[in-house]
Enzyme design. Sequence first.
Site, PDB file in Angstrom:
ATOM      1  N   ARG A  34       0.862  -1.187   0.000  1.00  0.00           N
ATOM      2  CA  ARG A  34       0.000   0.000   0.000  1.00  0.00           C
ATOM      3  C   ARG A  34       0.899   1.239   0.000  1.00  0.00           C
ATOM      4  O   ARG A  34       1.918   1.275   0.711  1.00  0.00           O
ATOM      5  CB  ARG A  34      -0.911   0.040   1.232  1.00  0.00           C
ATOM      6  N   ASP A  58       4.585  -0.512  -6.820  1.00  0.00           N
ATOM      7  CA  ASP A  58       3.343  -0.872  -7.533  1.00  0.00           C
ATOM      8  C   ASP A  58       2.177  -0.076  -6.957  1.00  0.00           C
ATOM      9  O   ASP A  58       1.048  -0.199  -7.434  1.00  0.00           O
ATOM     10  CB  ASP A  58       3.083  -2.378  -7.385  1.00  0.00           C
ATOM     11  N   GLU A  98      -2.543   7.354  -5.101  1.00  0.00           N
ATOM     12  CA  GLU A  98      -2.823   6.695  -6.379  1.00  0.00           C
ATOM     13  C   GLU A  98      -4.298   6.755  -6.802  1.00  0.00           C
ATOM     14  O   GLU A  98      -4.614   6.603  -7.986  1.00  0.00           O
ATOM     15  CB  GLU A  98      -2.391   5.222  -6.325  1.00  0.00           C
ATOM     16  N   HIS A 136      -0.417  -0.414  -9.770  1.00  0.00           N
ATOM     17  CA  HIS A 136      -1.149  -1.361  -8.916  1.00  0.00           C
ATOM     18  C   HIS A 136      -1.628  -2.586  -9.714  1.00  0.00           C
ATOM     19  O   HIS A 136      -2.816  -2.903  -9.735  1.00  0.00           O
ATOM     20  CB  HIS A 136      -2.345  -0.664  -8.244  1.00  0.00           C
TER      21      HIS A 136
HETATM   22  P1  NAI Z   1      -2.080 -11.302   4.928  1.00  0.00           P
HETATM   23  O1  NAI Z   1      -3.158 -10.825   5.856  1.00  0.00           O
HETATM   24  O2  NAI Z   1      -2.029 -12.743   4.531  1.00  0.00           O
HETATM   25  O3  NAI Z   1      -0.639 -10.917   5.534  1.00  0.00           O
HETATM   26  C1  NAI Z   1      -0.353  -9.675   6.120  1.00  0.00           C
HETATM   27  C2  NAI Z   1       0.725  -9.905   7.161  1.00  0.00           C
HETATM   28  O4  NAI Z   1       1.093  -8.617   7.687  1.00  0.00           O
HETATM   29  C3  NAI Z   1       0.252 -10.763   8.327  1.00  0.00           C
HETATM   30  O5  NAI Z   1       1.174 -11.807   8.579  1.00  0.00           O
HETATM   31  C4  NAI Z   1       0.188  -9.789   9.484  1.00  0.00           C
HETATM   32  O6  NAI Z   1       0.472 -10.370  10.747  1.00  0.00           O
HETATM   33  C5  NAI Z   1       1.262  -8.789   9.074  1.00  0.00           C
HETATM   34  N1  NAI Z   1       1.150  -7.514   9.793  1.00  0.00           N
HETATM   35  C6  NAI Z   1       0.033  -6.878  10.215  1.00  0.00           C
HETATM   36  N2  NAI Z   1       0.358  -5.758  10.877  1.00  0.00           N
HETATM   37  C7  NAI Z   1       1.713  -5.692  10.878  1.00  0.00           C
HETATM   38  C8  NAI Z   1       2.640  -4.775  11.409  1.00  0.00           C
HETATM   39  N3  NAI Z   1       2.246  -3.709  12.131  1.00  0.00           N
HETATM   40  N4  NAI Z   1       3.955  -5.012  11.216  1.00  0.00           N
HETATM   41  C9  NAI Z   1       4.365  -6.101  10.513  1.00  0.00           C
HETATM   42  N5  NAI Z   1       3.532  -7.013   9.998  1.00  0.00           N
HETATM   43  C10 NAI Z   1       2.223  -6.808  10.181  1.00  0.00           C
HETATM   44  O7  NAI Z   1      -2.194 -10.371   3.653  1.00  0.00           O
HETATM   45  P2  NAI Z   1      -1.624 -10.658   2.194  1.00  0.00           P
HETATM   46  O8  NAI Z   1      -2.672 -11.329   1.380  1.00  0.00           O
HETATM   47  O9  NAI Z   1      -0.282 -11.259   2.275  1.00  0.00           O
HETATM   48  O10 NAI Z   1      -1.516  -9.158   1.623  1.00  0.00           O
HETATM   49  C11 NAI Z   1      -0.557  -8.242   2.131  1.00  0.00           C
HETATM   50  C12 NAI Z   1      -0.835  -6.877   1.584  1.00  0.00           C
HETATM   51  O11 NAI Z   1      -0.600  -6.866   0.166  1.00  0.00           O
HETATM   52  C13 NAI Z   1      -2.299  -6.408   1.699  1.00  0.00           C
HETATM   53  O12 NAI Z   1      -2.553  -5.834   2.962  1.00  0.00           O
HETATM   54  C14 NAI Z   1      -2.391  -5.387   0.604  1.00  0.00           C
HETATM   55  O13 NAI Z   1      -2.042  -4.117   1.144  1.00  0.00           O
HETATM   56  C15 NAI Z   1      -1.318  -5.807  -0.397  1.00  0.00           C
HETATM   57  N6  NAI Z   1      -1.885  -6.267  -1.677  1.00  0.00           N
HETATM   58  C16 NAI Z   1      -1.423  -5.683  -2.828  1.00  0.00           C
HETATM   59  C17 NAI Z   1      -1.910  -6.084  -4.052  1.00  0.00           C
HETATM   60  C18 NAI Z   1      -1.413  -5.494  -5.329  1.00  0.00           C
HETATM   61  O14 NAI Z   1      -2.063  -5.685  -6.386  1.00  0.00           O
HETATM   62  N7  NAI Z   1      -0.293  -4.804  -5.358  1.00  0.00           N
HETATM   63  C19 NAI Z   1      -2.967  -7.108  -4.148  1.00  0.00           C
HETATM   64  C20 NAI Z   1      -3.324  -7.714  -2.875  1.00  0.00           C
HETATM   65  C21 NAI Z   1      -2.806  -7.281  -1.692  1.00  0.00           C
END
Ligand code: NAI
Length: 328
Positions: free
Chosen positions: A234, A258, A263, A295
């Site tokens: 993000r 990305d 954005e 993105h």
């Molecule tokens: P997920 O929920 O599986 O993993 C997120 C991880 O971040 C979890 O292990 C969580 O414990 C950790 N986390 C939460 N707060 C934290 C903090 N303060 N410090 C460190 N770690 C922390 O989510 P997933 O599916 O892996 O997605 C991650 C991110 O990717 C999403 O939140 C989204 O922002 C981004 N994303 C980007 C996309 C794109 O097209 N560029 C598409 C999908 C997601």
Amino acid sequence: MKVAFFNTKAYDKTFFELANTDFGHQISYFSAHLSVESAALVNDQKVVCAFINDDLSADVLNVLQRKGVELIALRSAGFNHVDLTAAKELNISVVRVPAYSPYAVAEHTVGLLLCLNRGIHRAHNRVREGDFSLRNLMGFDLHGKTVGIVGTGKIGQAFATIMRGFGCRVVAYDIVENPICKELGVEYVSLESLLSCVDILSLHCPLTPDTFHLVDDNALETMKDGVTIINTSRGKLVDTQALIKGLKSGKIGLLGLDVYEEEEAMFFEDLSATGIQDDVLARLTTFPNVIITSHQGFFTQEAMKNIAHTTLSNIAQFESGTIQNAVS
Ligand code: NAI
């Protein structure tokens, strides 16, 4: 159910129409982004389907509630753009697609890293102009480098798996340790230790008050000179002005984005006729060691199929009185 589908692109319609043969929802597709004004398009639909750059602030949710909307079906994993407190007060449920293809985003992250490191984007342009020189194209072996991952959930784990395959040392910081990552040989460290030891930093945590501007002037100061930073998570995880300073001073060697802090008004749209109005983003595009994509990390056939299927299934579950994939 009747669904008002905002912010529609041709590819959305293709994948949702195909998936909807299994569900039979009545979907009205609108190209407008969801906003206070465009919310007027809702006409007896109880479900609104929205994307990450739609406005789901309290003002918009209030209009939707008056229109009889009961469900916001996000066709995304991220939900930081939704005023969840307002949604709860207004009795509007919010559902999302928690996982659709972690590989899509992880592989795009690797794509940015490889392209930046070896200057593939620059080499491609050069060769097309008959310039076969290797000037400024020298990269470094990824093998043996230290990669730092913040957030080892689904995408962070997929990225860690690939980087371990490249022969990298992978260190990670997360508020919850992932046992599969530990089995892969990922070493969990504090955020401070991670920032100070990495050659490559990749962000895969959600945007929350705790992670807002996680990479700022202070964080950059503790990092190695010439560090590579990739953000496919993000935009607001990084302070863009600090990145520009870091690029100018050489603190940041390579930068792949990305996502971008502001954005919403630009990404996913063709603005080539008007040019980039955002001066900060325009400045970023002038650095030869920066690659920005719009993105597109999620944008694979497999991810789109899964997004469409899960979104329509979330709506069907709501219709039958149960909620799946609720955001709370
Ligand atoms: P997920 O929920 O599986 O993993 C997120 C991880 O971040 C979890 O292990 C969580 O414990 C950790 N986390 C939460 N707060 C934290 C903090 N303060 N410090 C460190 N770690 C922390 O989510 P997933 O599916 O892996 O997605 C991650 C991110 O990717 C999403 O939140 C989204 O922002 C981004 N994303 C980007 C996309 C794109 O097209 N560029 C598409 C999908 C997601």
